[in-house]
Write a protein that holds these residues in place. Structure first.
Motif, mmCIF file in Angstrom:
data_model
loop_
_atom_site.group_PDB
_atom_site.id
_atom_site.type_symbol
_atom_site.label_atom_id
_atom_site.label_comp_id
_atom_site.label_asym_id
_atom_site.label_seq_id
_atom_site.Cartn_x
_atom_site.Cartn_y
_atom_site.Cartn_z
ATOM 1 N N ASP A 158 0.831 -1.375 0.380
ATOM 2 C CA ASP A 158 -0.138 0.047 -0.171
ATOM 3 C C ASP A 158 0.660 0.926 -0.179
ATOM 4 O O ASP A 158 1.929 1.213 1.055
ATOM 5 C CB ASP A 158 -0.951 -0.262 1.039
ATOM 6 N N TYR A 159 0.573 2.349 -0.758
ATOM 7 C CA TYR A 159 1.192 3.112 -0.752
ATOM 8 C C TYR A 159 0.727 4.905 -0.911
ATOM 9 O O TYR A 159 -0.677 4.604 -1.454
ATOM 10 C CB TYR A 159 2.185 3.258 -2.167
ATOM 11 N N VAL A 160 1.148 5.479 -0.457
ATOM 12 C CA VAL A 160 0.422 6.978 -0.334
ATOM 13 C C VAL A 160 1.167 7.811 -0.752
ATOM 14 O O VAL A 160 2.368 8.225 -0.663
ATOM 15 C CB VAL A 160 0.630 7.852 1.213
ATOM 16 N N ASP A 161 0.832 8.547 -2.100
ATOM 17 C CA ASP A 161 1.902 9.402 -3.106
ATOM 18 C C ASP A 161 1.715 11.015 -2.246
ATOM 19 O O ASP A 161 1.512 11.251 -1.337
ATOM 20 C CB ASP A 161 1.010 9.527 -4.417
ATOM 21 N N ALA A 162 2.035 11.697 -3.019
ATOM 22 C CA ALA A 162 2.605 13.249 -3.070
ATOM 23 C C ALA A 162 1.298 14.185 -2.491
ATOM 24 O O ALA A 162 1.146 14.567 -1.908
ATOM 25 C CB ALA A 162 3.781 14.469 -3.651
ATOM 26 N N THR A 179 19.362 9.291 -0.971
ATOM 27 C CA THR A 179 20.066 10.886 -1.660
ATOM 28 C C THR A 179 20.247 11.300 -0.684
ATOM 29 O O THR A 179 21.055 12.511 -1.210
ATOM 30 C CB THR A 179 18.502 11.232 -2.333
ATOM 31 N N GLY A 180 20.447 10.668 0.454
ATOM 32 C CA GLY A 180 21.192 11.215 1.405
ATOM 33 C C GLY A 180 20.128 12.508 2.521
ATOM 34 O O GLY A 180 20.572 12.049 4.154
ATOM 35 N N SER A 181 18.453 12.344 2.151
ATOM 36 C CA SER A 181 17.860 12.336 3.130
ATOM 37 C C SER A 181 16.325 11.604 3.227
ATOM 38 O O SER A 181 15.759 11.903 3.932
ATOM 39 C CB SER A 181 17.238 13.843 2.746
ATOM 40 N N ARG A 182 16.453 11.659 1.612
ATOM 41 C CA ARG A 182 15.283 10.200 1.773
ATOM 42 C C ARG A 182 15.822 8.650 1.340
ATOM 43 O O ARG A 182 16.588 8.313 0.388
ATOM 44 C CB ARG A 182 14.272 10.883 0.981
ATOM 45 N N TRP A 183 15.390 7.499 1.369
ATOM 46 C CA TRP A 183 15.174 6.162 0.791
ATOM 47 C C TRP A 183 14.225 6.292 -0.738
ATOM 48 O O TRP A 183 12.918 6.292 0.332
ATOM 49 C CB TRP A 183 15.296 5.614 1.582
ATOM 50 N N TYR A 184 14.744 5.589 -1.440
ATOM 51 C CA TYR A 184 13.664 5.072 -2.958
ATOM 52 C C TYR A 184 13.549 4.572 -2.825
ATOM 53 O O TYR A 184 14.907 3.129 -3.324
ATOM 54 C CB TYR A 184 14.136 5.795 -4.257
ATOM 55 N N LEU A 185 12.630 3.213 -3.433
ATOM 56 C CA LEU A 185 12.793 1.535 -4.188
ATOM 57 C C LEU A 185 12.315 2.574 -5.263
ATOM 58 O O LEU A 185 11.676 3.199 -5.910
ATOM 59 C CB LEU A 185 11.468 1.769 -3.585
ATOM 60 N N ILE A 200 10.305 5.217 0.784
ATOM 61 C CA ILE A 200 10.328 3.911 1.447
ATOM 62 C C ILE A 200 9.220 4.365 2.068
ATOM 63 O O ILE A 200 8.154 3.734 3.333
ATOM 64 C CB ILE A 200 11.107 3.403 1.493
ATOM 65 N N ASP A 201 9.288 5.606 3.145
ATOM 66 C CA ASP A 201 8.185 5.588 4.507
ATOM 67 C C ASP A 201 6.895 6.416 3.761
ATOM 68 O O ASP A 201 6.182 6.439 4.726
ATOM 69 C CB ASP A 201 9.299 7.389 4.804
ATOM 70 N N ARG A 202 6.628 6.330 2.372
ATOM 71 C CA ARG A 202 5.338 5.954 1.821
ATOM 72 C C ARG A 202 5.274 5.271 2.312
ATOM 73 O O ARG A 202 3.142 4.584 1.673
ATOM 74 C CB ARG A 202 5.152 6.737 0.863
#
Length: 322
Positions: A158-162, A179-185, A200-202
């Protein structure tokens, strides 16, 4: 000649340093007869180390994963690197890993020789980390995503977009980028038949691991960092900010992160470059345009010009009051 115990430690260190050793090469490194090497391998197995042996032309020895984590041998530089990494992890943005990192760090530093402990203490006292920026992610979720990327296993989550809109995603994960401040899949979104980046935090809750999928060529020629940088800067924002900076491209690239904006050369103009980024945070862009201390021209949007004009008026009022 090394004692039997010293030789076992050296053998264990060699096995941990390389995936596979040819038997004759390993015996030569230890300066022992192949029969002595076989006996030492048997002793390691008795101590719980899963050493696999293979025969034939390409035969040799390899340390395989076992049922438990056996003792690990580290040289001085490796131990120091692990200590620094553990201290960084203990104060980082990966949730749920802080306490285990501290416990592991204490165990490691207790076993360090005095000369190495002094170096670790010097680094700890001299190097100060700024407060972390960006949301934290769950360590368990991060490990699950990384494992699915490695093993090429489909994921559902389950994902919540911007915009705050929830959705259920079915993806083929390719890799994880920090990226240094956020993790992305980075993953192939089966529902949208295209590559996507997911913060990933979303991701809400745990990700369900599915069946194996056939690998496909990754985006940007496999350069996931470049793909994330482009996605973060220019997508999914429909409106783009475009600014001409009166400075060479190389100069601006040295101070503007690729995750903040895209920089392009202007044909035939080596003294200026074009900056593009999402127009979703114009106030931040105003700030950075001011602190860059270079001349610039705003091509769009009009809202950026309005914010710059307001900022200029505030500064003029501040100067008048002073």
């Amino acid at each position: 000649m090394l004692s039997a115990s010293s030789r076992l430690l050296q053998l264990l260190s060699l096995l941990q340093a390389r995936r596979h050793w040819a038997g004759p090469e390993l015996a030569e490194r230890l300066a022992v007869h192949p029969r002595t090497l076989r006996r030492d391998i048997d002793r390691l197995r008795e101590l719980g180390y899963p050493v696999a042996a293979s025969s034939g032309v390409a035969g040799g020895y390899a340390l395989r994963p076992g049922q438990a984590m056996p003792p690990l041998l580290l040289d001085d530089e490796e131990a120091l690197a692990v200590a620094i990494a553990l201290r960084t992890a203990a104060s980082g943005r990966v949730g749920g890993i802080e306490e285990p990192a501290l416990q592991a760090m204490v165990k490691l530093e207790q076993l360090m020789p005095a000369r190495l402990r002094r170096r670790a203490d010097a680094l700890r006292s001299a190097v100060q980390a700024m407060d972390s920026v960006g949301p934290s992610v769950d360590a368990g979720l991060l490990a699950d995503l990384a494992g699915a990327c490695r093993d090429q296993l489909g994921l559902a989550f389950d994902y919540v977009d911007a915009k705050g809109e929830p959705s259920r995603r079915q993806v083929e994960p390719q890799g994880v980028v920090h990226t240094g401040s956020r993790w992305y899949l980075v993953a192939w979104d089966r529902g949208r038949s295209d590559w996507r980046t997911f913060r990933i935090d979303r991701i809400a809750g745990a990700a369900a691991v599915g069946a194996h999928f056939a690998p496909r060529a990754g985006p940007e020629g496999g350069d996931l960092r470049a793909f994330v940088a482009r996605s973060v800067v220019l997508s999914p924002h429909a409106e783009q900010a475009r600014v001409i900076l009166h400075a060479p491209l190389a100069q601006m690239a040295a101070c503007i992160p690729v995750t903040a904006a895209r920089l392009e050369a202007i044909d035939g103009d080596v003294q200026r470059c074009l900056l593009q980024c999402g127009a979703h945070a114009l106030d931040s862009l105003v700030y950075w345009l001011i602190v860059l201390e270079v001349e610039f021209e705003v091509l769009g949007p009009a809202a950026l010009r309005e914010r710059l004009a307001l900022a200029a008026e505030r500064m003029m009022r501040a100067l008048a009051r002073g």
